[in-house]
Scaffold this motif. Structure first.
Motif, short mmCIF file in Angstrom:
data_model
loop_
_atom_site.label_atom_id
_atom_site.label_comp_id
_atom_site.label_asym_id
_atom_site.label_seq_id
_atom_site.Cartn_x
_atom_site.Cartn_y
_atom_site.Cartn_z
N LEU A 167 0.82 -1.21 0.00
CA LEU A 167 0.00 0.00 0.00
C LEU A 167 0.86 1.26 0.00
N PHE A 168 1.91 1.25 0.81
CA PHE A 168 2.77 2.43 0.89
C PHE A 168 3.54 2.63 -0.42
N GLN A 169 3.99 1.53 -1.02
CA GLN A 169 4.67 1.63 -2.32
C GLN A 169 3.71 2.18 -3.38
N LEU A 170 2.46 1.72 -3.33
CA LEU A 170 1.46 2.21 -4.27
C LEU A 170 1.20 3.70 -4.04
N SER A 228 -10.82 0.42 -0.50
CA SER A 228 -10.82 1.30 0.69
C SER A 228 -9.74 2.36 0.56
N PHE A 229 -8.56 1.94 0.12
CA PHE A 229 -7.45 2.87 -0.06
C PHE A 229 -7.80 3.94 -1.09
N LYS A 230 -8.39 3.53 -2.21
CA LYS A 230 -8.76 4.49 -3.27
C LYS A 230 -9.80 5.49 -2.76
N ARG A 231 -10.74 4.99 -1.96
CA ARG A 231 -11.77 5.87 -1.42
C ARG A 231 -11.16 6.90 -0.46
N ILE A 232 -10.25 6.43 0.39
CA ILE A 232 -9.58 7.34 1.35
C ILE A 232 -8.76 8.38 0.59
N ARG A 233 -8.02 7.90 -0.40
CA ARG A 233 -7.15 8.79 -1.19
C ARG A 233 -7.97 9.85 -1.95
N LYS A 234 -9.12 9.43 -2.47
CA LYS A 234 -9.98 10.34 -3.22
C LYS A 234 -10.50 11.46 -2.33
N ASN A 235 -10.81 11.13 -1.08
CA ASN A 235 -11.36 12.13 -0.15
C ASN A 235 -10.29 12.97 0.53
N ALA A 236 -9.03 12.52 0.43
CA ALA A 236 -7.93 13.27 1.08
C ALA A 236 -7.55 14.48 0.23
N ARG A 237 -7.34 15.60 0.88
CA ARG A 237 -7.05 16.83 0.14
C ARG A 237 -5.75 16.75 -0.64
N ASN A 238 -4.74 16.10 -0.06
CA ASN A 238 -3.43 16.01 -0.73
C ASN A 238 -3.21 14.68 -1.42
N GLY A 239 -4.26 13.86 -1.52
CA GLY A 239 -4.14 12.59 -2.21
C GLY A 239 -3.41 11.51 -1.46
N LEU A 240 -3.17 11.70 -0.17
CA LEU A 240 -2.46 10.71 0.64
C LEU A 240 -3.47 9.80 1.34
N GLY A 241 -3.41 8.50 0.99
CA GLY A 241 -4.29 7.53 1.63
C GLY A 241 -3.57 6.73 2.69
N VAL A 242 -2.23 6.67 2.56
CA VAL A 242 -1.38 5.98 3.54
C VAL A 242 -0.32 6.95 4.02
N ALA A 289 2.34 11.76 15.78
CA ALA A 289 1.11 12.28 15.17
C ALA A 289 0.89 11.66 13.80
N CYS A 290 -0.34 11.75 13.33
CA CYS A 290 -0.69 11.28 11.98
C CYS A 290 0.03 12.13 10.95
N GLY A 291 0.66 11.49 9.97
CA GLY A 291 1.38 12.23 8.93
C GLY A 291 0.47 12.92 7.94
N GLY A 292 -0.85 12.72 8.08
CA GLY A 292 -1.78 13.37 7.17
C GLY A 292 -2.46 14.58 7.77
N CYS A 293 -3.06 14.38 8.96
CA CYS A 293 -3.80 15.49 9.59
C CYS A 293 -3.05 16.06 10.79
N PHE A 294 -1.95 15.38 11.22
CA PHE A 294 -1.06 15.85 12.30
C PHE A 294 -1.74 15.90 13.67
N ASN A 295 -2.79 15.10 13.84
CA ASN A 295 -3.38 14.95 15.16
C ASN A 295 -2.59 13.90 15.94
N LYS A 296 -2.49 14.10 17.26
CA LYS A 296 -1.72 13.20 18.11
C LYS A 296 -2.31 11.80 18.12
N ARG A 353 -7.08 8.14 7.35
CA ARG A 353 -5.97 7.61 6.55
C ARG A 353 -5.39 6.35 7.20
N ILE A 354 -4.85 5.47 6.37
CA ILE A 354 -4.20 4.25 6.86
C ILE A 354 -2.84 4.64 7.44
N LEU A 355 -2.55 4.14 8.63
CA LEU A 355 -1.33 4.53 9.34
C LEU A 355 -0.31 3.39 9.32
#
Length: 273
Positions: free
Chosen positions: A18-21, A188-202, A209-216, A239-241
């Motif tokens: 998933l991360f490589q993708l 699931s990954f494609k759906r998360i990525r589509k809804n993410a503002r920067n296209g990051l699903g993983v 903290a989360c590398g996407g939204c930076f919440n603890k 996002r998948i962590l």
């Protein structure tokens, strides 16, 4: 050799794939970002040109209608003039006042019709002049936008030519990686990525903290992420962590952790004393 079923992979292998993708798709996004707003600008220009051409066709149709009306009115004038000439000749042969008055009224009526037709013709000529000015203005806009469109297309083609080969390789790589991921997880990954503002699903954990939204992320949840036993998503952004080690990133010690270690050593020294 039989192809390995994606569902048979361990959670760790699934997360790696998933991360490589995600990394590959992010590289494709970067290539597309080089085009900037050019594709949208090209589309907008094409739409504007289509709209202007439709407007030009309408103006040309209106001009044709005015010209047809002028032709008809000129025909009506010719008919009225012929009637007036005939009635004037008949005036010389009238036998009584009643017949004379009737012919005179008919002549006046036809002359009024001629005046009205001339008025309508003049009004139509003014409208034609206005429409032709508007037609010229719209045609100039079309010419200008066509020139701009060619420039934008040329610029876009140049950028696409530079990135197309590399982008095609990345797309092929992404397709190969998708085949290694089970369909349910991939969707699931494609759906998360589509809804993410920067296209990051993983994303990987950064400074607790989360590398996407930076919440603890709570310590226990971080431990679960490092264990690679199950797919864990951020409770804030979805996002998948994954942990930094799995992402090939060296984990950094946060500023909050350092004082705790010094405090712990200091407390131990005091107990020994």
């Amino acid at each position: 050799m039989a192809k390995k079923d994606p569902t048979d992979l361990t959670v760790e292998k699934k997360l790696e794939a998933l991360f490589q993708l995600q990394t590959t798709l992010s590289q494709i996004d970067e290539k597309r970002a080089l085009r900037g707003e050019l594709p949208l600008e090209v589309q907008d220009l094409e739409d504007e040109i289509t709209g202007l051409r439709t407007r030009i066709e309408k103006i040309e149709s209106e001009i044709n209608e005015f010209n047809a009306a002028i032709t008809q009115k000129r025909g009506d004038i010719a008919d009225a003039q012929a009637i007036v000439a005939r009635y004037k000749e008949q005036l010389n042969d009238v036998m009584n006042n009643r017949e004379y008055d009737m012919l005179s009224k008919e002549i006046v009526f036809q002359e009024l019709e001629i005046e009205l037709c001339n008025k309508k013709i003049n009004e139509a000529l003014v409208k034609i002049e206005e429409k032709e000015a508007l037609l010229k203005q719209n045609q100039e806009q079309v010419d200008f936008k066509l020139q701009t469109l060619e420039e934008k297309k040329s610029e876009l083609d140049s950028i696409m030519q530079e990135t197309r080969e590399e982008e095609d390789k990345l797309k092929a790589k992404a397709k190969g990686l998708e085949e290694k991921i089970e369909e349910r997880l991939l969707n699931s990954f494609k759906r998360i990525r589509k809804n993410a503002r920067n296209g990051l699903g993983v994303v990987y954990v950064q400074r607790d903290a989360c590398g996407g939204c930076f919440n603890k992320i709570p310590p226990q949840r971080q431990l679960d992420i490092k264990m690679h036993k199950k797919i864990i998503v951020c409770e804030y952004c979805g996002r998948i962590l994954i942990d930094p080690e799995l992402a090939g990133v060296k984990a950094t010690v946060t500023a909050d952790e350092k004082p705790k270690k010094r405090s712990s050593r200091r407390k131990k020294s005091e107990e020994d004393a």
